[in-house]
Motif scaffolding. Sequence first.
Motif, PDB file in Angstrom:
ATOM      1  N   GLN A  87      15.236  -5.827 -16.458  1.00 22.92           N
ATOM      2  CA  GLN A  87      16.057  -5.926 -15.244  1.00 22.92           C
ATOM      3  C   GLN A  87      17.021  -4.751 -15.151  1.00 22.92           C
ATOM      4  O   GLN A  87      17.200  -4.159 -14.090  1.00 22.92           O
ATOM      5  N   GLU A  88      17.613  -4.401 -16.283  1.00 18.36           N
ATOM      6  CA  GLU A  88      18.505  -3.255 -16.338  1.00 18.36           C
ATOM      7  C   GLU A  88      17.812  -1.980 -15.883  1.00 18.36           C
ATOM      8  O   GLU A  88      18.295  -1.242 -15.040  1.00 18.36           O
ATOM      9  N   LEU A  89      16.645  -1.765 -16.494  1.00 17.88           N
ATOM     10  CA  LEU A  89      15.858  -0.577 -16.180  1.00 17.88           C
ATOM     11  C   LEU A  89      15.495  -0.545 -14.700  1.00 17.88           C
ATOM     12  O   LEU A  89      15.653   0.469 -14.022  1.00 17.88           O
ATOM     13  N   ARG A  90      14.993  -1.678 -14.211  1.00 18.92           N
ATOM     14  CA  ARG A  90      14.591  -1.797 -12.805  1.00 18.92           C
ATOM     15  C   ARG A  90      15.724  -1.417 -11.889  1.00 18.92           C
ATOM     16  O   ARG A  90      15.574  -0.648 -10.951  1.00 18.92           O
ATOM     17  N   GLN A  91      16.857  -2.031 -12.182  1.00 20.71           N
ATOM     18  CA  GLN A  91      18.055  -1.839 -11.387  1.00 20.71           C
ATOM     19  C   GLN A  91      18.393  -0.358 -11.328  1.00 20.71           C
ATOM     20  O   GLN A  91      18.593   0.215 -10.257  1.00 20.71           O
ATOM     21  N   GLN A 121       0.805  -1.205   0.000  1.00 17.59           N
ATOM     22  CA  GLN A 121       0.000   0.000   0.000  1.00 17.59           C
ATOM     23  C   GLN A 121       0.840   1.257   0.000  1.00 17.59           C
ATOM     24  O   GLN A 121       0.319   2.358  -0.057  1.00 17.59           O
ATOM     25  N   LYS A 122       2.145   1.085   0.025  1.00 19.22           N
ATOM     26  CA  LYS A 122       3.004   2.260  -0.102  1.00 19.22           C
ATOM     27  C   LYS A 122       3.278   2.570  -1.553  1.00 19.22           C
ATOM     28  O   LYS A 122       3.896   3.558  -1.877  1.00 19.22           O
ATOM     29  N   ILE A 123       2.878   1.667  -2.410  1.00 19.35           N
ATOM     30  CA  ILE A 123       3.133   1.870  -3.832  1.00 19.35           C
ATOM     31  C   ILE A 123       1.870   2.380  -4.498  1.00 19.35           C
ATOM     32  O   ILE A 123       0.814   1.773  -4.377  1.00 19.35           O
ATOM     33  N   TYR A 124       1.991   3.500  -5.151  1.00 23.35           N
ATOM     34  CA  TYR A 124       0.843   4.062  -5.843  1.00 23.35           C
ATOM     35  C   TYR A 124       0.919   3.694  -7.315  1.00 23.35           C
ATOM     36  O   TYR A 124       1.990   3.735  -7.900  1.00 23.35           O
ATOM     37  N   LEU A 125      -0.244   3.370  -7.865  1.00 18.87           N
ATOM     38  CA  LEU A 125      -0.273   3.005  -9.273  1.00 18.87           C
ATOM     39  C   LEU A 125      -0.976   4.077 -10.074  1.00 18.87           C
ATOM     40  O   LEU A 125      -1.796   4.817  -9.561  1.00 18.87           O
ATOM     41  N   ASP A 157      -2.180  -2.395 -16.184  1.00 16.68           N
ATOM     42  CA  ASP A 157      -2.083  -3.688 -15.505  1.00 16.68           C
ATOM     43  C   ASP A 157      -0.685  -4.257 -15.708  1.00 16.68           C
ATOM     44  O   ASP A 157       0.024  -3.835 -16.598  1.00 16.68           O
ATOM     45  N   PRO A 158      -0.335  -5.241 -14.897  1.00 14.48           N
ATOM     46  CA  PRO A 158       0.956  -5.883 -15.122  1.00 14.48           C
ATOM     47  C   PRO A 158       1.006  -6.425 -16.548  1.00 14.48           C
ATOM     48  O   PRO A 158       0.021  -6.968 -17.045  1.00 14.48           O
ATOM     49  N   ILE A 159       2.140  -6.234 -17.190  1.00 12.52           N
ATOM     50  CA  ILE A 159       2.270  -6.680 -18.580  1.00 12.52           C
ATOM     51  C   ILE A 159       3.375  -7.729 -18.638  1.00 12.52           C
ATOM     52  O   ILE A 159       4.412  -7.591 -17.991  1.00 12.52           O
ATOM     53  N   LYS A 160       3.120  -8.781 -19.400  1.00 14.90           N
ATOM     54  CA  LYS A 160       4.070  -9.899 -19.425  1.00 14.90           C
ATOM     55  C   LYS A 160       5.203  -9.624 -20.413  1.00 14.90           C
ATOM     56  O   LYS A 160       4.999  -8.996 -21.447  1.00 14.90           O
ATOM     57  N   ALA A 161       6.372 -10.142 -20.081  1.00 13.38           N
ATOM     58  CA  ALA A 161       7.539  -9.974 -20.955  1.00 13.38           C
ATOM     59  C   ALA A 161       7.232 -10.497 -22.360  1.00 13.38           C
ATOM     60  O   ALA A 161       7.638  -9.899 -23.358  1.00 13.38           O
ATOM     61  N   GLU A 162       6.471 -11.582 -22.433  1.00  7.05           N
ATOM     62  CA  GLU A 162       6.152 -12.186 -23.723  1.00  7.05           C
ATOM     63  C   GLU A 162       5.402 -11.210 -24.619  1.00  7.05           C
ATOM     64  O   GLU A 162       5.599 -11.156 -25.822  1.00  7.05           O
ATOM     65  N   ILE A 191       9.559   6.858 -10.010  1.00 10.75           N
ATOM     66  CA  ILE A 191       8.839   5.747 -10.619  1.00 10.75           C
ATOM     67  C   ILE A 191       9.724   4.514 -10.580  1.00 10.75           C
ATOM     68  O   ILE A 191      10.899   4.596 -10.916  1.00 10.75           O
ATOM     69  N   GLN A 192       9.145   3.405 -10.178  1.00 13.63           N
ATOM     70  CA  GLN A 192       9.876   2.150 -10.112  1.00 13.63           C
ATOM     71  C   GLN A 192       9.149   1.085 -10.907  1.00 13.63           C
ATOM     72  O   GLN A 192       7.973   1.236 -11.216  1.00 13.63           O
ATOM     73  N   ILE A 193       9.854   0.015 -11.218  1.00 16.45           N
ATOM     74  CA  ILE A 193       9.206  -1.106 -11.896  1.00 16.45           C
ATOM     75  C   ILE A 193       9.118  -2.276 -10.926  1.00 16.45           C
ATOM     76  O   ILE A 193      10.097  -2.605 -10.261  1.00 16.45           O
ATOM     77  N   TYR A 194       7.930  -2.867 -10.847  1.00 15.58           N
ATOM     78  CA  TYR A 194       7.726  -3.998  -9.938  1.00 15.58           C
ATOM     79  C   TYR A 194       7.339  -5.245 -10.713  1.00 15.58           C
ATOM     80  O   TYR A 194       6.706  -5.169 -11.758  1.00 15.58           O
ATOM     81  N   GLU A 195       7.717  -6.383 -10.152  1.00 15.08           N
ATOM     82  CA  GLU A 195       7.352  -7.661 -10.746  1.00 15.08           C
ATOM     83  C   GLU A 195       6.127  -8.167 -10.007  1.00 15.08           C
ATOM     84  O   GLU A 195       6.201  -8.503  -8.826  1.00 15.08           O
ATOM     85  N   VAL A 196       5.009  -8.174 -10.697  1.00  9.07           N
ATOM     86  CA  VAL A 196       3.746  -8.506 -10.038  1.00  9.07           C
ATOM     87  C   VAL A 196       2.903  -9.414 -10.922  1.00  9.07           C
ATOM     88  O   VAL A 196       2.813  -9.198 -12.134  1.00  9.07           O
ATOM     89  N   ALA A 197       2.292 -10.397 -10.283  1.00 12.57           N
ATOM     90  CA  ALA A 197       1.320 -11.255 -10.965  1.00 12.57           C
ATOM     91  C   ALA A 197       1.817 -11.728 -12.329  1.00 12.57           C
ATOM     92  O   ALA A 197       1.107 -11.663 -13.325  1.00 12.57           O
ATOM     93  N   GLY A 198       3.039 -12.192 -12.365  1.00  9.77           N
ATOM     94  CA  GLY A 198       3.564 -12.764 -13.594  1.00  9.77           C
ATOM     95  C   GLY A 198       3.965 -11.753 -14.649  1.00  9.77           C
ATOM     96  O   GLY A 198       4.293 -12.119 -15.766  1.00  9.77           O
ATOM     97  N   GLY A 199       3.920 -10.473 -14.314  1.00 13.85           N
ATOM     98  CA  GLY A 199       4.303  -9.459 -15.294  1.00 13.85           C
ATOM     99  C   GLY A 199       5.032  -8.324 -14.618  1.00 13.85           C
ATOM    100  O   GLY A 199       5.477  -8.436 -13.484  1.00 13.85           O
ATOM    101  N   TYR A 200       5.148  -7.216 -15.348  1.00 18.25           N
ATOM    102  CA  TYR A 200       5.828  -6.057 -14.808  1.00 18.25           C
ATOM    103  C   TYR A 200       4.862  -4.882 -14.750  1.00 18.25           C
ATOM    104  O   TYR A 200       3.976  -4.765 -15.585  1.00 18.25           O
ATOM    105  N   GLN A 201       5.066  -4.036 -13.762  1.00 20.29           N
ATOM    106  CA  GLN A 201       4.158  -2.920 -13.593  1.00 20.29           C
ATOM    107  C   GLN A 201       4.899  -1.742 -12.971  1.00 20.29           C
ATOM    108  O   GLN A 201       5.763  -1.929 -12.119  1.00 20.29           O
ATOM    109  N   MET A 202       4.550  -0.536 -13.424  1.00 22.10           N
ATOM    110  CA  MET A 202       5.166   0.640 -12.833  1.00 22.10           C
ATOM    111  C   MET A 202       4.381   1.107 -11.627  1.00 22.10           C
ATOM    112  O   MET A 202       3.158   1.032 -11.597  1.00 22.10           O
ATOM    113  N   GLY A 203       5.077   1.617 -10.661  1.00 19.77           N
ATOM    114  CA  GLY A 203       4.444   2.181  -9.482  1.00 19.77           C
ATOM    115  C   GLY A 203       5.408   3.163  -8.855  1.00 19.77           C
ATOM    116  O   GLY A 203       6.550   3.276  -9.292  1.00 19.77           O
TER     117      GLY A 203
END
Lengths: 260, 174, 174
Positions: B42-46, A126-130, B19-24, B55-67
Motif C-alpha cells: 500500500q505504501e509503495l502504491r501510494q 486498456q489504458k494500462i500496459y503490462l 501475473d497478479p501475485i498474491k500478498a500471501e 510504473i504503477q501497482i494495481y490490485e487485480v484478481a486477488g493479487g497485485y500487478q505492475m502496469g
Amino acid sequence: MKQATYTIKLPVFEGPFDLLFHLIKKAEVDIWTVSIAEITAQYLAYLQTMKELNLDIASEFLVMAATLLRLKSKLLLPRPPSPESSDNEDEIFEINSPEELFNRLEEYRRFKEAALYFKEKERQQQKIYLRSTGGQKMMLVQEQQSYYTFWEGARLLGEIMRSFAEAAASGDNKPVITAVDDFLVTDKVEFICARLECSARALPLSAFISQKGLWELIVTFIALLELARQRRILLLQERPFGAILVSLNRTDAKENLNGT
Amino acid sequence: MERERQRAAIEAFLFLKEDPIKAEKIAAVLSLSPEEVKTLIQELRQELAVSKRGIQIYEVAGGYQMGTLPELAPVLERAFGEETVGNLTLAAMETLAIIAYKQPVTRIEIESVRGVKCDHVLENLLKRRLIRIGGRKEAPGRPLLYGTTIDFLKYFGLKDLRELPPLEDESKEA
Amino acid sequence: MERERQRAAIEAFLFLKEDPIKAEKIAAVLSLSPEEVKTLIQELRQELAVSKRGIQIYEVAGGYQMGTLPELAPVLERAFGEETVGNLTLAAMETLAIIAYKQPVTRIEIESVRGVKCDHVLENLLKRRLIRIGGRKEAPGRPLLYGTTIDFLKYFGLKDLRELPPLEDESKEA
C-alpha cells in the motif's frame, strides 16, 4: 455461412429484447405502463423496414413479433384465472402475459446496464500496459482453447509427440536403446491407469516414464495413444504449447470401453 | 531484512511476475506476515500513484500487478502500435454480465435473459478465456454451467467478483 | 509534454521492453533529442540507484534496460526457484569465452583450443541464442564461423564487446 448473415443491418440490435427495449425507450414511456399494442405496432413497423430479410437471423425477431401479437390478442380477451402452460421452458420466447414480458425486459435491461459498466471498465483497463504482453495491451490471449482433447484434431498430434519427447528427454538420461523388450503395451496401459487412479489430478507425461530407455518410451507413447483412442484418458493442455497433462476420463469411461 | 530492503524486494517481485501475485505468496518468501506485505505494498502504491511514476501497482484478481500509468496510454500506443485484438462486442458484454452475476449459469438461462441464441458468443468468450465451463447442472440434459475466470477479472481490472456493482434492481429489493 | 511526464513515459517504456532500448528510439517517440533522453534516464538511474529501489536501470548492449537490484538476487532466486533459466555449464562458458575473444571462429579452431569436441555445446549455445553463425570461412571445406549475439551481451550484462576484460596472455604480451 455465419459470416454471411452480417450483410443485413440487424446486428445494430443485440436481439429482439434489445430492439423492444429500444422501442420502449423511443416511446419514452415507463415499461410498466406502455401499451403492448403500441410496442407491437412499432415492432412490426421495424420488421417492415428490413427489406432484405435474412430469415435465418430474423427468425428470432419474427418469433418475438408473433409472441407480441399473441399477447396483444390475449389482452383483448378476458384472462383465464390460472395461466397454466409454461412447462416446456426450453422455448426462449415462451411468454404468456404482459407482466412476464415486462419482467423479462426489465431483467434484460439490468444486464444491459451492467454490460455498460463492463464496457467502461474495459476502456479504463486498456489504458494500462503490462509487461507480460511486451508492450501490447492486456489480454492478448485471443484464440486460446481451455483444453484440447486428442480427438479434436490430428494437427495436435505433432505437438503432443514433441511434448512427449521433451518430457522424456528432460533429466540427463538420453534414451538408450536396449535389446531387452521388457515392457509390454498392455502392462504399460495398466500401469498408467493405476497411476492415474490414485491421483486426484492430471499428471504430466513425465509421470509415466522412468527413463529406462527408448523402448519403454515407445511403449509408453503407444499405450497413451491407445488409451486416448479408447477414450479412457483425456489429454489436457491449458494453452497452446503448454505442458500436456493426462487424466482419467472419469465421465464416460464405461461406454467407451465397449466403444472399440 | 530491514524495511527498505523488503520494499525493494516486493517491487522486484512485482516487476518480474507477469501475473497478479498474491500478498500471501510474497509473504511466504520474505518470511513476513501477509498483513505486513499488504502494508508495504500500500505504501509503495501510494508513493507511485502520488508521484505519477511511469510504473504503477494495481490490485487485480486477488493479487497485485505492475502496469503503466493510464495517462501514458497515448504515448505508449504511438510507441508500441495499435491494439491488435478487438474489444469485446456489446453482445459479448451482455453475455458476460449475465454470467458474472448469475454464475454458475446454463446457456439456456443466459439466452432466456438476452432473448437470443448465444452459442457463438459463448464459444468466443471461452476461446478468450474470459469464461469457463464449471461443471454440469443436475437437471434434465445435464446442461453445462458457465462461470467467469481469473482472466475475466484481469481483463476488467477487477479485484474480485465482490467488486461488481450490485445489479440495479437487486439493490432496490434489498 | 512536461518533464515529469517525459520521465514517466521513459520509465514505462523501459518497463515494457524486454530488450535493451536505445536512447535514440525513445527520443524519436517522445519527440526529444537523444541527449535529452539520456539526461532524463541518467536522472532516473541515479534516483533509483541512490534509493536502492527494487527496480534499477542498466546500460546494456548499447541501450537501456530495466532489471532488479543485484542485492536482491538471493531472495528472488528463492522465490522463483526453478523458474530461472539454468546456468551455463563450465564447458559452455569456456566455449563462449573462446568465441567472444576470437570471433569469427570455426568449430575446429574452438576445439583445438579446448582440446575436446564442441558440437554439442555449440548446438546448445545456438539454441540459447548466445552465439550465432556469421558466415563461412574461405578455407577448405568452407567451415561455419561462429560469433556472439546481443543476447550474449545481455546475459552477461555487457555494454559491448570492448567491455570484455583483456585476455591475460594478450595483456602480458602488450
